[in-house]
Design a protein around this motif. Structure first.
Motif, PDB file in Angstrom:
ATOM      1  N   LYS A 883       4.672 -28.162 -72.145  1.00  0.00           N
ATOM      2  CA  LYS A 883       4.117 -29.420 -71.661  1.00  0.00           C
ATOM      3  C   LYS A 883       3.413 -29.195 -70.324  1.00  0.00           C
ATOM      4  O   LYS A 883       3.657 -28.204 -69.634  1.00  0.00           O
ATOM      5  CB  LYS A 883       5.228 -30.458 -71.506  1.00  0.00           C
ATOM      6  N   ARG A 884       2.545 -30.107 -69.986  1.00  0.00           N
ATOM      7  CA  ARG A 884       1.798 -29.960 -68.738  1.00  0.00           C
ATOM      8  C   ARG A 884       2.742 -30.043 -67.537  1.00  0.00           C
ATOM      9  O   ARG A 884       3.699 -30.814 -67.537  1.00  0.00           O
ATOM     10  CB  ARG A 884       0.711 -31.028 -68.634  1.00  0.00           C
ATOM     11  N   LEU A 947      -4.425 -15.657 -72.887  1.00  0.00           N
ATOM     12  CA  LEU A 947      -3.824 -16.285 -71.718  1.00  0.00           C
ATOM     13  C   LEU A 947      -2.414 -16.739 -72.066  1.00  0.00           C
ATOM     14  O   LEU A 947      -2.222 -17.775 -72.699  1.00  0.00           O
ATOM     15  CB  LEU A 947      -4.676 -17.479 -71.254  1.00  0.00           C
ATOM     16  N   GLY A 948      -1.426 -15.916 -71.681  1.00  0.00           N
ATOM     17  CA  GLY A 948      -0.041 -16.323 -71.875  1.00  0.00           C
ATOM     18  C   GLY A 948       0.360 -17.327 -70.823  1.00  0.00           C
ATOM     19  O   GLY A 948       0.501 -18.519 -71.079  1.00  0.00           O
ATOM     20  N   ASN A 949       0.523 -16.847 -69.602  1.00  0.00           N
ATOM     21  CA  ASN A 949       0.750 -17.725 -68.454  1.00  0.00           C
ATOM     22  C   ASN A 949      -0.397 -17.649 -67.453  1.00  0.00           C
ATOM     23  O   ASN A 949      -0.852 -18.661 -66.947  1.00  0.00           O
ATOM     24  CB  ASN A 949       2.070 -17.368 -67.753  1.00  0.00           C
ATOM     25  N   SER A 950      -0.849 -16.405 -67.174  1.00  0.00           N
ATOM     26  CA  SER A 950      -1.851 -16.215 -66.123  1.00  0.00           C
ATOM     27  C   SER A 950      -2.764 -15.034 -66.447  1.00  0.00           C
ATOM     28  O   SER A 950      -2.330 -14.052 -67.066  1.00  0.00           O
ATOM     29  CB  SER A 950      -1.173 -15.937 -64.772  1.00  0.00           C
ATOM     30  N   LEU A 951      -4.020 -15.148 -66.016  1.00  0.00           N
ATOM     31  CA  LEU A 951      -4.967 -14.039 -66.011  1.00  0.00           C
ATOM     32  C   LEU A 951      -5.487 -13.886 -64.591  1.00  0.00           C
ATOM     33  O   LEU A 951      -5.847 -14.875 -63.944  1.00  0.00           O
ATOM     34  CB  LEU A 951      -6.134 -14.307 -66.968  1.00  0.00           C
ATOM     35  N   VAL A 952      -5.538 -12.658 -64.107  1.00  0.00           N
ATOM     36  CA  VAL A 952      -5.866 -12.401 -62.703  1.00  0.00           C
ATOM     37  C   VAL A 952      -7.126 -11.564 -62.595  1.00  0.00           C
ATOM     38  O   VAL A 952      -7.312 -10.599 -63.349  1.00  0.00           O
ATOM     39  CB  VAL A 952      -4.692 -11.665 -62.012  1.00  0.00           C
ATOM     40  N   THR A 960     -12.464 -12.352 -52.928  1.00  0.00           N
ATOM     41  CA  THR A 960     -11.956 -13.581 -53.536  1.00  0.00           C
ATOM     42  C   THR A 960     -11.290 -13.234 -54.854  1.00  0.00           C
ATOM     43  O   THR A 960     -11.571 -12.195 -55.468  1.00  0.00           O
ATOM     44  CB  THR A 960     -13.087 -14.591 -53.797  1.00  0.00           C
ATOM     45  N   SER A 961     -10.415 -14.104 -55.276  1.00  0.00           N
ATOM     46  CA  SER A 961      -9.684 -13.900 -56.533  1.00  0.00           C
ATOM     47  C   SER A 961      -9.622 -15.212 -57.289  1.00  0.00           C
ATOM     48  O   SER A 961      -9.644 -16.302 -56.698  1.00  0.00           O
ATOM     49  CB  SER A 961      -8.265 -13.407 -56.244  1.00  0.00           C
ATOM     50  N   VAL A 962      -9.547 -15.086 -58.590  1.00  0.00           N
ATOM     51  CA  VAL A 962      -9.350 -16.255 -59.449  1.00  0.00           C
ATOM     52  C   VAL A 962      -8.193 -15.952 -60.394  1.00  0.00           C
ATOM     53  O   VAL A 962      -8.144 -14.880 -61.000  1.00  0.00           O
ATOM     54  CB  VAL A 962     -10.621 -16.590 -60.255  1.00  0.00           C
ATOM     55  N   ILE A 963      -7.275 -16.885 -60.491  1.00  0.00           N
ATOM     56  CA  ILE A 963      -6.178 -16.783 -61.455  1.00  0.00           C
ATOM     57  C   ILE A 963      -6.361 -17.907 -62.469  1.00  0.00           C
ATOM     58  O   ILE A 963      -6.342 -19.087 -62.104  1.00  0.00           O
ATOM     59  CB  ILE A 963      -4.803 -16.920 -60.775  1.00  0.00           C
ATOM     60  N   ALA A 964      -6.583 -17.526 -63.713  1.00  0.00           N
ATOM     61  CA  ALA A 964      -6.649 -18.526 -64.779  1.00  0.00           C
ATOM     62  C   ALA A 964      -5.238 -18.846 -65.228  1.00  0.00           C
ATOM     63  O   ALA A 964      -4.454 -17.936 -65.530  1.00  0.00           O
ATOM     64  CB  ALA A 964      -7.476 -17.993 -65.954  1.00  0.00           C
ATOM     65  N   LYS A 965      -4.911 -20.129 -65.265  1.00  0.00           N
ATOM     66  CA  LYS A 965      -3.549 -20.550 -65.568  1.00  0.00           C
ATOM     67  C   LYS A 965      -3.515 -21.398 -66.834  1.00  0.00           C
ATOM     68  O   LYS A 965      -4.377 -22.263 -67.032  1.00  0.00           O
ATOM     69  CB  LYS A 965      -2.988 -21.385 -64.411  1.00  0.00           C
ATOM     70  N   ALA A 966      -2.506 -21.160 -67.650  1.00  0.00           N
ATOM     71  CA  ALA A 966      -2.278 -22.035 -68.799  1.00  0.00           C
ATOM     72  C   ALA A 966      -1.719 -23.363 -68.295  1.00  0.00           C
ATOM     73  O   ALA A 966      -0.932 -23.393 -67.340  1.00  0.00           O
ATOM     74  CB  ALA A 966      -1.300 -21.390 -69.771  1.00  0.00           C
ATOM     75  N   PRO A 967      -2.096 -24.470 -68.927  1.00  0.00           N
ATOM     76  CA  PRO A 967      -1.608 -25.780 -68.472  1.00  0.00           C
ATOM     77  C   PRO A 967      -0.217 -26.090 -69.024  1.00  0.00           C
ATOM     78  O   PRO A 967      -0.001 -27.105 -69.662  1.00  0.00           O
ATOM     79  CB  PRO A 967      -2.658 -26.740 -69.041  1.00  0.00           C
TER      80      PRO A 967
END
Length: 993
Positions: A883-884, A947-952, A960-967
């Motif tokens: 869940k979100r 994308l399980g939990n995070s992609l870095v 700079t960095s970006v972390i893609a996060k699952a909702p």
């Protein structure tokens, strides 16, 4: 070849197919493959689907392992008729790789599970190629959504209907029916299974175009030709049954003679006993898809396509049905069916440490049906493709590679036969796409399949002398049973006694070398066999073993000894996947990859401990593949595995964050003498688990009650042995090893070893001397009992148990006494006012934390455990994990993430983090370091990655960095913030290396 694509797809279907791929976001992705776009990263499975199964496009996802691998997820195809739909579905199901299949028809898109046979219903979705929006029923299959673990929670995979399960069910039913109809074979399973194996072998050769009716008819000239018609018939249920068992055996012999001997040997005496009806029954079930239901038969339409059935699946099927033959024997050995995806995963990790080449020598010391060796040989072939690709003209080259690189040891004769058979099929996949006539001509004077009797040796691995020529790679899933006979309660079929003179001699040799092993487990002994007798110095060893060999109160000696003699490079703790990874197995699996040399101070080990919530498991949590994101993997020093309590528990069972919490608690509780053991000692209490009838004098009770504890009458108590009288006399606090609920029993009570009993030391001493003291010993203060029960039943203590209990996170069943005594306990003794008041306070957990003077970080960690993370234990998943996340959870995550990152940089280089949403199933955490401004990711930056939990990702130039996060709630925890920060730190260090 793409036979159906070329023959049936008109311009309209092609247009609809292209529009669907574009609308789903597949077109242009580096992980989307089409027949005219097959890059070097496309593996054998992808190429097979695109060239011989009528598949027009394949969406794959890239995992976060290094090096990464591609997993086919969705197949796209087009079909103009119901017959074509059925044919495509049959092939996709038979291949058994892709979870989903989308078939474009003139009017609709058929949404199918790739794991269900053609007879299963498909969802028909109306699709307009000119409409802007995707139909709702197709949204989850868009590239953005299908790459997120959150989306998979909406999808059904139907793994129970997969081709391997269907075939094994058919074979098991067939075996039972055959023995019922032919009582003379009741105790001759091996003959039935060998006959089944021969028929499957013929079907594979026929479906792959190798065996032709003209060649077989010529070989049987003068004999019964009706068997040729039967074997090649497309309608098994309408064909003649006039063919005989003798004619079938003659056909088998003809093929064996042309190829290279028999894969499934039958003696002349066995052949003479085979009735015609048995051959007809096998043919109807395996070839015709007849389903056997009890005493009845029912035609089915699952009709397996042996043309595309993966050899790994064939091997796995045989591994499962050969276990029927040996029945209890193979279960006693702790031999389990290895899923193909797990074998792939182990080989991937092995190659990450030591790539397989044409010069490799690979051995599986417990080869079974050869699933690891098939995968290894496939990698040899893929790494040595001749210019223009493999063809029948390269058969000599392929045979030499097979004979020089692949080796195995297997003590079960039928399994060894299957292993050779599986390797033959793999060889033919590459150089056997021709008729038997062409292959015979290409082979010249030799048989076109090599003699593997010296490569796959039928023997007990412990009976063989040390290898004269060592191996570069050792791989496998050795038996998990125990040579000493002690049964493992969490794996009722896996830890029975297996012993022999050769094993005992090997164990004696280990003792001479002062090499340790845990509980006499065979997998431990196979580990040492691999390192001492098989692997060359510096060679790579990858094995699947019982997790309790390296995690647990009794795992220290083996695990620490292993870590000191070999360099552990990879560990995969699969405890959170138990019961779902192996069919019918409760025990947890553990994968390690090591180099056969002592570790140095610079060696690092990668640790993987997947949770169900981070995998693409579908609505019913079905495991079909192991995919990871970078933050799922931790990196530690290899030498750290040589120390610590409970084996590798701290390093491989706990996350980085929990390791810190445990270390801080341990330092505090030991330095301040605030462990539960310290409390027990200062309070003049003693503790012991219950015992067996032999130990206690109390017979097992058939009473039903609270977890096996039951009251004792005076006559029953009179039979209690002196050692247990004090513990069974009542006035005892019973602490279940599951930590479910501690209770107080004022009167005599018996309990088994699933409880620890806590009593006054004086009670133990008085009643040990005389049973007459019953009722006259020191009693617990009621306030103390209330306080202790409040403490022991608190959620805080359950958090402590998860951090200190060797197997508590695995099964929540066994918090050992020593682990219980090591738990932090802030109370001085029985007169501690805060303890005596604990039984009356409303918020027990807060009261305990106050007594500990716990800081805000620890309180936040505990709170997250209490409301969420505790429900991951025992291979479970919190109900709200997908869940979100709440705004509070996001804020807590962000605060922790920034704090973790800031601690890695100079204070002047300030770390800032913000969130951004792009409307898809992901949130971006944008991180800026120093004076730089953060930047949103470029469009498509993370496309094609799972994308399980995070992609870095990190941009060294822009800092700079970006972390893609699952909702999902599971992606926004404090624990995950620490993991993401660690993954980002590795990316930063790697960019400056």
């Amino acid at each position: 070849m793409g036979r159906r694509v070329v023959e049936t797809q008109d311009a309209s279907l092609q247009r609809r197919l292209g529009a669907l791929a574009a609308r789903l976001g597949y077109a242009g992705l580096p992980t989307f493959f089409t027949p005219d776009r097959v890059t070097g990263r496309a593996n054998h499975v992808i190429r097979q689907a695109l060239t011989s199964m009528g598949i027009s496009g394949i969406l794959s996802l890239e995992d976060g392992f290094r090096p990464s691998t591609l997993k086919p997820i969705i197949y796209l195809a087009a079909a103009g008729s119901g017959a074509e739909i059925e044919a495509i579905r049959r092939d996709v199901w038979s291949q058994g790789v892709a979870p989903f299949l989308l078939i474009v028809t003139p009017d609709t898109v058929e949404v199918c599970s790739g794991f269900e046979p053609p007879s299963a219903a498909a969802k028909q979705v109306a699709f307009d190629p000119d409409a802007e929006a995707l139909p709702r029923d197709l949204e989850d299959f868009s590239s953005r959504r299908i790459s997120s673990s959150v989306t998979w929670g909406n999808l059904d995979l139907h793994r129970e209907s997969s081709v391997d399960n269907a075939l094994v069910d058919a074979i098991e039913a067939l075996n039972d029916r055959a023995r019922a109809h032919f009582p003379e074979f009741e105790n001759d399973r091996d003959l039935i299974n060998a006959l089944i194996g021969k028929f499957i072998y013929i079907y594979v050769l026929i479906d792959r175009g190798i065996l032709t009716p003209s060649w077989l008819a010529e070989k049987l000239e003068g004999g019964d030709q009706s068997v040729v018609e039967a074997l090649f018939s497309s309608d098994v249920h309408r064909q003649s049954t006039s063919w005989t068992a003798a004619s079938a055996v003659a056909a088998f012999a003809a093929v064996d003679g042309a190829i290279n001997g028999s894969v499934f040997l039958l003696s002349e005496e066995q052949i003479a006993r085979i009735p015609d009806g048995l051959c007809h029954l096998i043919h109807r079930v395996i070839r015709g898809g007849e389903v056997l239901l009890g005493a009845e038969s029912q035609p089915s339409f699952f009709n397996v396509s042996f043309n595309v059935l993966r050899t790994e699946t064939v091997s796995a099927i045989y591994e499962r049905f050969v276990s029927i033959e040996d029945g209890e024997k193979r279960r006693d050995d702790g031999v389990f069916y290895t899923p193909p995806h797990l074998a792939d995963h182990v080989l991937d990790r092995l190659e990450a440490v030591s790539p397989i080449t044409a010069n490799s020598r690979i051995v599986d010391p417990a080869a079974g049906s050869g699933i690891f060796l098939v995968g290894a040989f496939r990698r040899v072939m893929e790494a040595n493709v001749p210019e223009g690709g493999w063809t029948p003209t390269h058969i000599d080259r392929a045979k030499k590679l097979l004979l020089s690189t692949i080796h195995g040891i297997e003590k079960h004769p039928q399994a060894a036969n299957v292993c050779r058979f599986s390797l033959y099929l793999t060889l033919l996949e590459y150089v056997g796409r021709a008729t038997i006539e062409e292959l015979i001509r290409a082979a010249g004077a030799e048989k076109f399949l090599p003699d593997l009797s010296k490569n796959i040796v039928c023997a007990d691995a412990f009976a063989l002398p040390e290898a004269e020529e060592r191996y570069s790679h050792v791989v496998g899933n050795p038996p998990w049973s125990m040579t000493g006979g002690q049964r493992d309660r969490s794996n009722r079929t896996g830890d029975r006694k297996e012993t022999g003179a050769d094993i005992e001699a090997f164990k004696a040799g280990l003792k001479t070398l002062r090499i340790s092993y845990a509980h006499d487990r065979l997998c431990d002994l196979f580990t040492w066999l691999a390192l001492l007798r098989l692997a060359d110095r510096g060679a790579a060893v990858a094995l699947v073993i019982n997790a309790k060999s390296v995690i647990g109160r009794h795992a220290n000696r083996f695990s620490h000894c292993l870590a000191s003699r070999a360099t552990i490079r990879w560990t995969g703790n699969l405890s959170h996947l138990r019961r779902k990874l192996f069919v019918g197995v409760e025990a947890s699996a553990f994968v390690f990859v090591a180099l056969n040399r002592p570790p140095t101070g610079t060696d690092r080990v990668e640790t993987y401990r997947p949770l169900l919530s981070s995998l693409p498991t579908g609505r019913r949590r079905e495991i079909w593949s192991l995919l990871a994101s970078q933050s799922d993997i931790q990196v530690q020093r290899s030498q750290d595995l040589q120390r610590g309590a409970n084996g590798w528990f701290t390093q491989t069972m706990l996350s980085e964050f929990d390791r810190r919490m445990r270390e801080a608690l341990e330092v505090w509780s030991v330095s301040e003498e605030r462990t539960f053991g310290d409390f027990v000692q200062r309070s003049n209490l003693v503790i012991s688990k219950g015992g067996s009838p032999k130990e206690t004098g109390v017979a097992r009770s058939d009473r039903t009650g609270t977890a096996q504890a039951h009251p004792l009458s005076r006559s029953e108590f009179a039979r209690v042995t002196a050692e247990y009288r004090g513990y069974y006399a009542g006035n005892v606090i019973l602490i279940p090893r599951s930590m479910k609920e501690a209770t107080f029993w004022p009167d005599p009570v018996a309990y088994p070893s699933t409880f620890n009993g806590l009593i006054p030391a004086s009670q133990y001493e008085d009643l040990k001397r005389s049973a007459r003291k019953l009722g006259h010993t020191e009693k617990f203060d009621p306030k103390l009992v209330a306080g202790l029960l409040a403490y022991l039943n608190s959620t805080v203590v359950k958090y402590f148990a998860s951090l200190f209990g060797a197997s508590f996170l695995m099964d929540q069943a066994r918090l050992e006494k020593n682990d219980l005594l090591s738990l932090p306990c802030p109370f001085e003794g029985p007169n501690d006012e805060s303890l005596l008041a604990l039984g009356k306070v409303e918020d027990v957990d807060s009261a305990i934390l106050d007594a500990m003077e716990a800081g805000s970080d620890f309180r936040k960690a505990f709170k997250e455990f209490a409301v969420f993370r505790r429900y991951f234990a025992n291979a479970q998943i919190p109900k709200d994990s997908l869940k979100r996340p709440s705004s509070e959870a996001v804020k807590t995550y962000m605060t922790r993430l920034v704090a973790e990152l800031q601690s890695s940089f100079d204070a002047k280089r300030k770390v800032r983090a913000t969130t951004s949403h792009d409307g898809s199933e992901r949130t971006y955490v944008i991180i800026a370091i120093g004076k730089r401004e953060g930047a949103a990711p470029a469009p498509g930056h993370f496309e094609g990655q799972f994308l399980g939990n995070s992609l870095v990702t990190y941009d060294a130039e822009l800092e700079t960095s970006v972390i893609a996060k699952a909702p999902s709630r599971s992606a926004w925890t404090i624990d995950q913030a620490v993991a993401d920060a660690a993954a980002l730190s590795r990316e930063i260090r790697g960019s400056h290396a």
